[in-house]
Scaffold this motif. Structure first.
Motif, PDB file in Angstrom:
ATOM      1  N   MET A   1      42.071  31.104  48.137  1.00  0.00           N
ATOM      2  CA  MET A   1      42.774  32.264  47.580  1.00  0.00           C
ATOM      3  C   MET A   1      42.525  33.496  48.445  1.00  0.00           C
ATOM      4  O   MET A   1      43.453  34.236  48.789  1.00  0.00           O
ATOM      5  CB  MET A   1      42.302  32.513  46.147  1.00  0.00           C
ATOM      6  N   GLN A   2      41.263  33.682  48.832  1.00  0.00           N
ATOM      7  CA  GLN A   2      40.944  34.839  49.682  1.00  0.00           C
ATOM      8  C   GLN A   2      41.689  34.750  51.017  1.00  0.00           C
ATOM      9  O   GLN A   2      42.197  35.740  51.532  1.00  0.00           O
ATOM     10  CB  GLN A   2      39.429  34.912  49.915  1.00  0.00           C
ATOM     11  N   LEU A   3      41.766  33.535  51.529  1.00  0.00           N
ATOM     12  CA  LEU A   3      42.451  33.317  52.804  1.00  0.00           C
ATOM     13  C   LEU A   3      43.937  33.655  52.674  1.00  0.00           C
ATOM     14  O   LEU A   3      44.524  34.301  53.542  1.00  0.00           O
ATOM     15  CB  LEU A   3      42.274  31.842  53.186  1.00  0.00           C
ATOM     16  N   SER A   4      44.515  33.229  51.568  1.00  0.00           N
ATOM     17  CA  SER A   4      45.965  33.425  51.400  1.00  0.00           C
ATOM     18  C   SER A   4      46.306  34.907  51.233  1.00  0.00           C
ATOM     19  O   SER A   4      47.424  35.330  51.484  1.00  0.00           O
ATOM     20  CB  SER A   4      46.472  32.628  50.208  1.00  0.00           C
ATOM     21  N   ARG A   5      45.324  35.698  50.808  1.00  0.00           N
ATOM     22  CA  ARG A   5      45.597  37.132  50.644  1.00  0.00           C
ATOM     23  C   ARG A   5      45.643  37.870  51.981  1.00  0.00           C
ATOM     24  O   ARG A   5      46.079  39.005  52.056  1.00  0.00           O
ATOM     25  CB  ARG A   5      44.508  37.758  49.777  1.00  0.00           C
ATOM     26  N   LYS A   6      45.089  37.254  53.011  1.00  0.00           N
ATOM     27  CA  LYS A   6      45.105  37.929  54.321  1.00  0.00           C
ATOM     28  C   LYS A   6      46.453  37.655  54.972  1.00  0.00           C
ATOM     29  O   LYS A   6      46.917  36.516  54.986  1.00  0.00           O
ATOM     30  CB  LYS A   6      43.982  37.399  55.209  1.00  0.00           C
TER      31      LYS A   6
END
Ligand SMILES: NC(=O)C1=CN([C@@H]2O[C@H](COP(=O)(O)OP(=O)(O)OC[C@H]3O[C@@H](n4cnc5c(N)ncnc54)[C@H](OP(=O)(O)O)[C@@H]3O)[C@@H](O)[C@H]2O)C=CC1
Ligand SMILES: CC(=O)C(=O)O
Ligand SMILES: [Mg+2]
Length: 576
Positions: free
Chosen positions: A47-52
């Protein structure tokens, strides 16, 4: 972070409880109370990755994860290799290298400078890991197709070794990313106050080789039998010639690329419907990769019944001065002489287009660093000359690819047999989904390295490299073959690496260079089991570390309280 620890209580641990593990590790209270499974932690990371938004931001996030929670990082990469490989490897690693000094936050490998000669061994002693088995070393002089990036090229050893761990199960603490700081020809970096390498021009070839002599000796003194992968040197031929017969080493750009392209070409030649003797290959690029690839294909054509002379004459190599011929007037470097032609007048064939019109190739190979060099006009001609043209634009990263998948498909009415160095997505064409191949040495170098380590090979023979190519070409599933793929699904790369490693081990044994006695009598099933048993598995590793801590808790009075290591490779389980 520095935290004052309360004295470690010894009597009241519930050894089945993760919070007890935290108390033992003195991380209790530093992490929110819920003890998440690794599955939940991975979900959070994704999820954190997809926010970047930008790939480079994702790269930096993943670097941070690798350095803070190594097993979680590798579990994430292993399970999502198709999505994550382009973020930690090509194409994103190209941008990461360009920005390496400006983004620098922490050590991720070892830097050795020309000034360190005379005491290289003592620099190696600073590396915190004891049992290094493999190193990827570069001098940064030709990073992907981006030119001389000096020490900023460190992203390449870091990225390649991350793939060694994710794709072939080499323990992360057994890997050493190594950057040789021999100056740089990149004036922009020399003028850049943030550039972290030596701000001097590159040392000469002779000085560089002298330095390498000391390095190779020092590496083998500290870690006897270490496998050395040379990567992205502008002129890698002298080092390979010198050290290849003496140490367990190989050059990934010459040999790994040769093997991976051969693996795809074997399938492409079959699908093209033309036998080897009727193939005509035009190469744009006659450097380490171009010549390495052409030589591996010559070996294959010879196995298909051609003499060496006949096989060699199937190739026309083009470099920055045009067709490589004997009558060009320039002194050809040694590696180009083998393919230099004596039957064509160099004056007439200065451009790729002129050479292509002369040869009407069945195979068009790009290892030139020149993005877009395969123009729509040339691709259209490839479609006119061939029922199934073989088109491999292999330069990295994506912007340097000689053409896109879409152009190759559109210009050949969907008939191209295609592979590129950096990944392209599938495209819809006339109601069909077409999937491109990725002809990148990542399909073979992890298996070559694993095979060399496990067989305890004294050197890496040409037969081991050739075996890796054959193993790759045979690794496609029935369904992949039915779709006319040239390379297996990248998500299966761990299985492919096992097959590659097995064939490399067998070839080492056959060549008499394997020192591992166990492999002698093993059949394929037993060998596969044995190879798999030696591979690092991030999920079980996490469980193993937790078990280890629990065992220590059970046995506290006798233990010294340490769990795992905590070196530069981030062998730390911050979730515990
Ligand atoms: N897909 C994969 O797995 C791999 C891809 N590569 C990619 O291949 C590319 C080349 O790598 P490598 O061989 O090591 O690099 P080199 O520098 O050794 O070779 C580059 C070659 O391209 C030629 N060239 C450069 N500019 C032109 C031009 N304008 N027209 C024609 N030819 C030109 C050079 O000519 P000259 O000799 O005259 O200078 C040289 O022969 C890189 O982009 C790299 O990323 C490399 C390894 C693996
Ligand atoms: C993939 C690789 O090794 C290169 O582009 O140099
Ligand atoms: Mg390379």
């Amino acid at each position: 972070m520095s935290v004052a620890h309360p004295p470690r209580a010894t009597g009241d641990f519930d050894t089945t409880n993760s919070s007890a593990v935290r108390r033992y590790n003195r991380t209790y209270g530093l992490i929110p109370p819920t003890v998440d499974s690794q599955e939940v932690q991975m979900k959070r990371c994704l999820m954190q990755l997809s926010r970047k938004e930008k790939s480079i931001e994702k790269y930096l996030y993943l670097s941070g994860l690798r350095n803070s929670n190594v097993h979680l990082f590798y579990r994430l990469v292993t399970q999502h290799v198709k999505a994550i490989a382009p973020l930690i490897y090509t194409p994103t690693v190209g941008e990461a290298c360009i920005q390496w000094s400006s983004n620098y936050v922490q050590p991720e490998g070892l830097y050795i400078s020309y000034e360190d000669r005379g005491h290289i061994g003592s620099v190696l002693h600073n590396w915190p890991e004891k049992n290094v088995e493999i190193t990827v070393v570069t001098d940064g002089s030709r990073i992907l197709g981006l030119g001389d990036l000096g020490i900023n090229g460190m992203g390449i050893p870091v990225g390649k070794l991350a793939l060694y761990t994710a794709c072939a199960g080499i323990r992360p603490d057994a890997t050493l990313p190594l950057m040789l700081d021999l100056g740089t020809g990149n004036q922009h970096f020399i003028n850049d106050p943030l550039y972290m390498g030596t701000k001097k021009p590159r040392v000469s070839e002779e000085e560089s080789l002298e330095f390498m002599d000391e390095l190779m000796q020092a590496l083998h003194q500290k870690w006897p039998g270490i496998v050395v992968q040379f990567e992205d040197f502008k002129n890698p031929f002298p080092a390979l010639e010198k050290y290849g017969p003496r140490y367990t080493c190989f050059n990934d750009d010459i040999q790994g690329t040769g093997a991976v392209v051969l693996g795809g070409i074997i399938s492409a030649v079959k699908q093209s419907g033309r036998p080897a003797k009727d193939q005509r290959a035009v190469f744009l690029g006659a450097g380490s990769a171009g010549v390495g690839v052409a030589k591996q294909i010559v070996a294959y054509f010879m196995r298909e019944g051609l003499t060496e002379e006949e096989a060699k004459r199937c190739f026309w190599l083009v470099d920055s001065k045009g067709l490589v011929t004997n009558d060009r007037g320039d002194k050809l470097p040694d590696h180009k002489v083998y393919f230099s032609r004596d039957d064509n007048n160099a004056e007439q064939y200065k451009t790729l287009e002129e050479v292509a019109d002369l040869v009407k190739p069945t195979i068009l190979m790009g290892l030139s660093t020149i993005g877009g060099a395969f123009t729509p006009k040339l691709l259209t001609k490839m479609g006119q000359w061939n029922e199934k043209p073989i088109i491999f634009p292999l330069s990295n990263p994506s912007a340097n690819s000689e053409c896109t998948f879409e152009d190759a498909i559109k210009c050949t009415d969907g008939r191209a047999l295609f592979a590129s160095g950096s990944p392209f997505g599938p495209i819809e064409y006339q109601g069909q989904t077409l999937t491109p191949g990725q002809g990148n040495n990542m399909y073979v170098f992890p298996g070559i390295g694993l095979g060399a380590i496990l067989s305890k090979a004294t050197i890496v023979t040409q037969s081991m490299i050739y075996a890796s190519a054959l193993a790759l070409s045979k690794s496609l599933t029935k369904s992949e073959e039915a779709q006319d793929w040239l390379y297996p699904e990248i998500a299966r790369i761990r299985d492919v690496s096992v097959k590659v490693a097995m064939e490399v081990i067998k070839a080492a044994e056959e060549a008499g260079v394997a020192r591992e006695p166990h492999i002698k009598m093993m059949g394929d099933d037993e060998l596969e089991k044995w190879v798999r048993s030696k591979m690092y598995e991030p999920a079980t590793e996490t469980a193993r570390v937790e078990d280890e801590v629990r065992d220590l808790l059970m046995d506290l009075p006798k233990s010294n309280g340490s769990s795992g290591t905590n070196g530069v490779n981030g062998q730390k389980d911050s979730h515990l």
